[in-house]
Write a protein that holds these residues in place. Sequence first.
Motif, PDB file in Angstrom:
ATOM      1  N   ALA A 158       0.834  -1.204   0.000  1.00  0.00           N
ATOM      2  CA  ALA A 158       0.000   0.000   0.000  1.00  0.00           C
ATOM      3  C   ALA A 158       0.869   1.255   0.000  1.00  0.00           C
ATOM      4  O   ALA A 158       0.577   2.226  -0.708  1.00  0.00           O
ATOM      5  CB  ALA A 158      -0.927  -0.012   1.213  1.00  0.00           C
ATOM      6  N   PHE A 159       1.948   1.264   0.795  1.00  0.00           N
ATOM      7  CA  PHE A 159       2.887   2.388   0.791  1.00  0.00           C
ATOM      8  C   PHE A 159       3.434   2.615  -0.618  1.00  0.00           C
ATOM      9  O   PHE A 159       3.549   3.755  -1.084  1.00  0.00           O
ATOM     10  CB  PHE A 159       4.051   2.108   1.746  1.00  0.00           C
ATOM     11  N   GLN A 160       3.781   1.534  -1.297  1.00  0.00           N
ATOM     12  CA  GLN A 160       4.358   1.637  -2.639  1.00  0.00           C
ATOM     13  C   GLN A 160       3.379   2.264  -3.624  1.00  0.00           C
ATOM     14  O   GLN A 160       3.737   3.172  -4.381  1.00  0.00           O
ATOM     15  CB  GLN A 160       4.767   0.247  -3.120  1.00  0.00           C
ATOM     16  N   GLN A 161       2.139   1.787  -3.614  1.00  0.00           N
ATOM     17  CA  GLN A 161       1.144   2.287  -4.551  1.00  0.00           C
ATOM     18  C   GLN A 161       0.765   3.735  -4.255  1.00  0.00           C
ATOM     19  O   GLN A 161       0.689   4.569  -5.165  1.00  0.00           O
ATOM     20  CB  GLN A 161      -0.107   1.402  -4.499  1.00  0.00           C
ATOM     21  N   VAL A 162       0.527   4.023  -2.990  1.00  0.00           N
ATOM     22  CA  VAL A 162       0.111   5.378  -2.607  1.00  0.00           C
ATOM     23  C   VAL A 162       1.242   6.374  -2.832  1.00  0.00           C
ATOM     24  O   VAL A 162       1.037   7.478  -3.353  1.00  0.00           O
ATOM     25  CB  VAL A 162      -0.363   5.387  -1.142  1.00  0.00           C
ATOM     26  N   GLY A 163       2.463   5.985  -2.449  1.00  0.00           N
ATOM     27  CA  GLY A 163       3.611   6.860  -2.672  1.00  0.00           C
ATOM     28  C   GLY A 163       3.795   7.165  -4.145  1.00  0.00           C
ATOM     29  O   GLY A 163       4.088   8.309  -4.536  1.00  0.00           O
ATOM     30  N   GLY A 164       3.599   6.145  -4.989  1.00  0.00           N
ATOM     31  CA  GLY A 164       3.719   6.350  -6.424  1.00  0.00           C
ATOM     32  C   GLY A 164       2.708   7.347  -6.947  1.00  0.00           C
ATOM     33  O   GLY A 164       3.036   8.239  -7.743  1.00  0.00           O
ATOM     34  N   ALA A 165       1.455   7.231  -6.504  1.00  0.00           N
ATOM     35  CA  ALA A 165       0.401   8.121  -6.988  1.00  0.00           C
ATOM     36  C   ALA A 165       0.617   9.559  -6.531  1.00  0.00           C
ATOM     37  O   ALA A 165       0.481  10.507  -7.310  1.00  0.00           O
ATOM     38  CB  ALA A 165      -0.961   7.615  -6.522  1.00  0.00           C
ATOM     39  N   VAL A 166       0.963   9.731  -5.255  1.00  0.00           N
ATOM     40  CA  VAL A 166       1.188  11.090  -4.739  1.00  0.00           C
ATOM     41  C   VAL A 166       2.414  11.711  -5.402  1.00  0.00           C
ATOM     42  O   VAL A 166       2.407  12.884  -5.809  1.00  0.00           O
ATOM     43  CB  VAL A 166       1.338  11.063  -3.205  1.00  0.00           C
ATOM     44  N   GLY A 167       3.485  10.930  -5.525  1.00  0.00           N
ATOM     45  CA  GLY A 167       4.694  11.444  -6.165  1.00  0.00           C
ATOM     46  C   GLY A 167       4.462  11.816  -7.614  1.00  0.00           C
ATOM     47  O   GLY A 167       4.960  12.851  -8.094  1.00  0.00           O
ATOM     48  N   LEU A 168       3.675  11.005  -8.327  1.00  0.00           N
ATOM     49  CA  LEU A 168       3.370  11.307  -9.721  1.00  0.00           C
ATOM     50  C   LEU A 168       2.613  12.627  -9.839  1.00  0.00           C
ATOM     51  O   LEU A 168       2.874  13.427 -10.752  1.00  0.00           O
ATOM     52  CB  LEU A 168       2.540  10.177 -10.338  1.00  0.00           C
ATOM     53  N   ALA A 169       1.697  12.871  -8.918  1.00  0.00           N
ATOM     54  CA  ALA A 169       0.955  14.138  -8.939  1.00  0.00           C
ATOM     55  C   ALA A 169       1.896  15.327  -8.757  1.00  0.00           C
ATOM     56  O   ALA A 169       1.784  16.341  -9.457  1.00  0.00           O
ATOM     57  CB  ALA A 169      -0.115  14.136  -7.846  1.00  0.00           C
ATOM     58  N   VAL A 170       2.826  15.205  -7.817  1.00  0.00           N
ATOM     59  CA  VAL A 170       3.782  16.293  -7.572  1.00  0.00           C
ATOM     60  C   VAL A 170       4.651  16.526  -8.807  1.00  0.00           C
ATOM     61  O   VAL A 170       4.831  17.665  -9.268  1.00  0.00           O
ATOM     62  CB  VAL A 170       4.662  15.973  -6.341  1.00  0.00           C
ATOM     63  N   VAL A 171       5.192  15.452  -9.354  1.00  0.00           N
ATOM     64  CA  VAL A 171       6.111  15.568 -10.492  1.00  0.00           C
ATOM     65  C   VAL A 171       5.412  16.124 -11.719  1.00  0.00           C
ATOM     66  O   VAL A 171       5.924  17.034 -12.391  1.00  0.00           O
ATOM     67  CB  VAL A 171       6.759  14.201 -10.800  1.00  0.00           C
ATOM     68  N   THR A 172       4.231  15.587 -12.050  1.00  0.00           N
ATOM     69  CA  THR A 172       3.545  16.067 -13.251  1.00  0.00           C
ATOM     70  C   THR A 172       3.106  17.520 -13.101  1.00  0.00           C
ATOM     71  O   THR A 172       3.155  18.291 -14.072  1.00  0.00           O
ATOM     72  CB  THR A 172       2.323  15.198 -13.581  1.00  0.00           C
ATOM     73  N   THR A 173       2.699  17.908 -11.901  1.00  0.00           N
ATOM     74  CA  THR A 173       2.303  19.297 -11.679  1.00  0.00           C
ATOM     75  C   THR A 173       3.477  20.248 -11.915  1.00  0.00           C
ATOM     76  O   THR A 173       3.350  21.263 -12.618  1.00  0.00           O
ATOM     77  CB  THR A 173       1.760  19.477 -10.252  1.00  0.00           C
ATOM     78  N   LEU A 174       4.622  19.927 -11.340  1.00  0.00           N
ATOM     79  CA  LEU A 174       5.791  20.799 -11.491  1.00  0.00           C
ATOM     80  C   LEU A 174       6.374  20.735 -12.903  1.00  0.00           C
ATOM     81  O   LEU A 174       6.869  21.744 -13.422  1.00  0.00           O
ATOM     82  CB  LEU A 174       6.843  20.433 -10.450  1.00  0.00           C
ATOM     83  N   ALA A 175       6.318  19.565 -13.539  1.00  0.00           N
ATOM     84  CA  ALA A 175       6.798  19.454 -14.917  1.00  0.00           C
ATOM     85  C   ALA A 175       5.898  20.253 -15.862  1.00  0.00           C
ATOM     86  O   ALA A 175       6.387  20.952 -16.763  1.00  0.00           O
ATOM     87  CB  ALA A 175       6.842  17.988 -15.341  1.00  0.00           C
ATOM     88  N   THR A 176       4.583  20.155 -15.660  1.00  0.00           N
ATOM     89  CA  THR A 176       3.646  20.918 -16.492  1.00  0.00           C
ATOM     90  C   THR A 176       3.837  22.412 -16.300  1.00  0.00           C
ATOM     91  O   THR A 176       3.768  23.199 -17.259  1.00  0.00           O
ATOM     92  CB  THR A 176       2.200  20.521 -16.164  1.00  0.00           C
ATOM     93  N   SER A 177       4.078  22.809 -15.062  1.00  0.00           N
ATOM     94  CA  SER A 177       4.328  24.225 -14.779  1.00  0.00           C
ATOM     95  C   SER A 177       5.550  24.724 -15.536  1.00  0.00           C
ATOM     96  O   SER A 177       5.546  25.827 -16.105  1.00  0.00           O
ATOM     97  CB  SER A 177       4.519  24.415 -13.272  1.00  0.00           C
TER      98      SER A 177
END
Length: 475
Positions: A397-416
Motif C-alpha cells: 500500500a505504501f508503494q502504490q500510494v507513494g507512487g500516486a502522490v509522487g506522480l501528482a507532484v512531479v507532473t504538476t511541477l513538470a507541467t508548470s
Amino acid sequence: MRRSPWATLTVLALAQFIVVLDVTIVNVALPHIQTDLGFTPDGLQWVISAYTLVFGGFLLLGGRAADLLGPRRVFVAGLVLFGVTSLAGGLAGSPGLLIAARTVQGLGGALLSPAALGILTVTFPRGRERNIAMSVWGGLAGLGGTLGVVAGGFLVDSLSWRWVFIVNVPIVVALVAVTPLLVPHIKPHAGNRSFDLLGALLATGGLLAVVYAVVRAEPLGWSSAEVVGCLAGGVLLLVAFVLVETRTDAPLVPMRLLRSRALSSSGGAIALTGAGFLSMFYLTAIFLQQVRGDSALRAGVEFLPMGGAAIASAVLATPLIHRFGTRPVQTAGTLLGAAGLLLLSRADATGAYASQILPGTVLFGIGIIAVSVPAQIAAVVEVKDTDAGAASGVFTAFQQVGGAVGLAVVTTLATSRTTHALTTGATQSDALVAGFHRGLLIAAAFCAGTFLVTLFFSPRLAPTADQIAGAAAAA
C-alpha cells in the motif's frame, strides 16, 4: 474433487499478471488517450493515479474481505469488477468516464490480488513447493510489467489505445470460467467478522483530496480556495483515519506494525521509490512519443532493456542480501536509481537512443529492484508469522500510494515548467523537454530521499536464507 495445485497457480498467476500488466500497458497509450479524449496535461496523470491510489487504499481491505468471505469468492468478484471496468475504460468517450472506470478498476485489483495470494499460500505448504510457486508468481508479475509496454505499443499502433483496456476482457472471462474448476474453495476465517470499511474510505478519500489539490495547484495557484480547501480536507480525513485505526477492533493498518523500525523505514523508502518509478515511466513514455516522435510500439521496445535490467537485478539481489545484509544493497540501489534519472534528464529531442536514453533506463532498472527487494524483505522479516501478510500488505500500500502522490507532484511541477517555457517563446518541443528535465530531477530527488531514509533509519538486517524465502512467500 481434487485439483492440481499447479493448475491453481496458473489461474492465480495469470490474474496477477493482468493486474501488473495494466499499470505499464497504459503508459505507452497516454499520448493517444490525451489526443483522442482531450485530456489536459495536468489531468492526464489521473489515468494512472486513480488506479494506483484506489488499489493501494483498498488493498488491505481486500485482504480482510478474503479472510472473512472466502478468498475464492472475493477473487472472482475482483476479477469480474476488473473485467467490467476494463471494458468500460475501453469504451469511454470522455476523460471523466475513463478516470471513473480506472478508479473502480483499482478496486477490482485490490480485491483479487490479496485473495489470489491468500489462496496460493494455503494451496502450497511452506517449504520448497511454496518457494517455487512464489517464484512463478513473482516472475509472471515481473514479466507483466516488462511486456506491458511492448504489448501496449503493439495494440495502440495496430488497433487503438482502447484495446489496452479491452484486451483484459477475454482473459478475465476465461479465468472466471475456469476458477470453480481449478481453484479450491477455502473456508472463511472464524472469529471477528468486522470490516474496517470506514478506515479504507477515510484513507483513500484523504489521499485523493491531497492529490487533487496538488494537481489543481498548477492552474489555480497554491493559495486558491479550492486548493487550500482540498488540502485541509484531505489532511483532516487522514487524521480521522489514524484515530479510527487506533480505536477499531479490526484495524485496516495495525498500529503495532508501524512501531517496527524495519517496516516503517521500508514503507517510507518504497513510497519514495514508487514515486520515482511511476514518474519516470509516465514522463519518459510521453517524451519518447511527443518529443522524439517514436511510435507507441517503438517506445515500448525502448523500455525493454530497463525491464531486462530489473529482472537481472532481482536475480542478483537475493545472494547479495544474504552476503551483505539489506541496508548496503538498498543504499547502492538508491544511488544507481538516482544516477539513472540524472543521466536520463540530459536527453533531448534529437540525441541517439543508445547514448541518451539507454544508459539511464538500464541503471534505473537495476536500481529500482535493488531497493525494492531488500525493502520487502526488511518489512516482514522482523514481524511475527501471523502478521507477515498484514505487513506485506502495508508495504505494498505504501508503494502504490507513494507512487500516486509522487506522480501528482512531479507532473504538476513538470507541467508548470512546460507552460512557463511556452509563455517565454519556446517551441512546443523545447518546452516539453524542459518539463521532462524538471520532472526527472524531482524524481531523482525522491531517490535521494530514499537514500536518506535507508541510511539513517533502516536497520542493518542480515536475514538467513530461510528468512529470505519466508519473506518472499509473504510478498
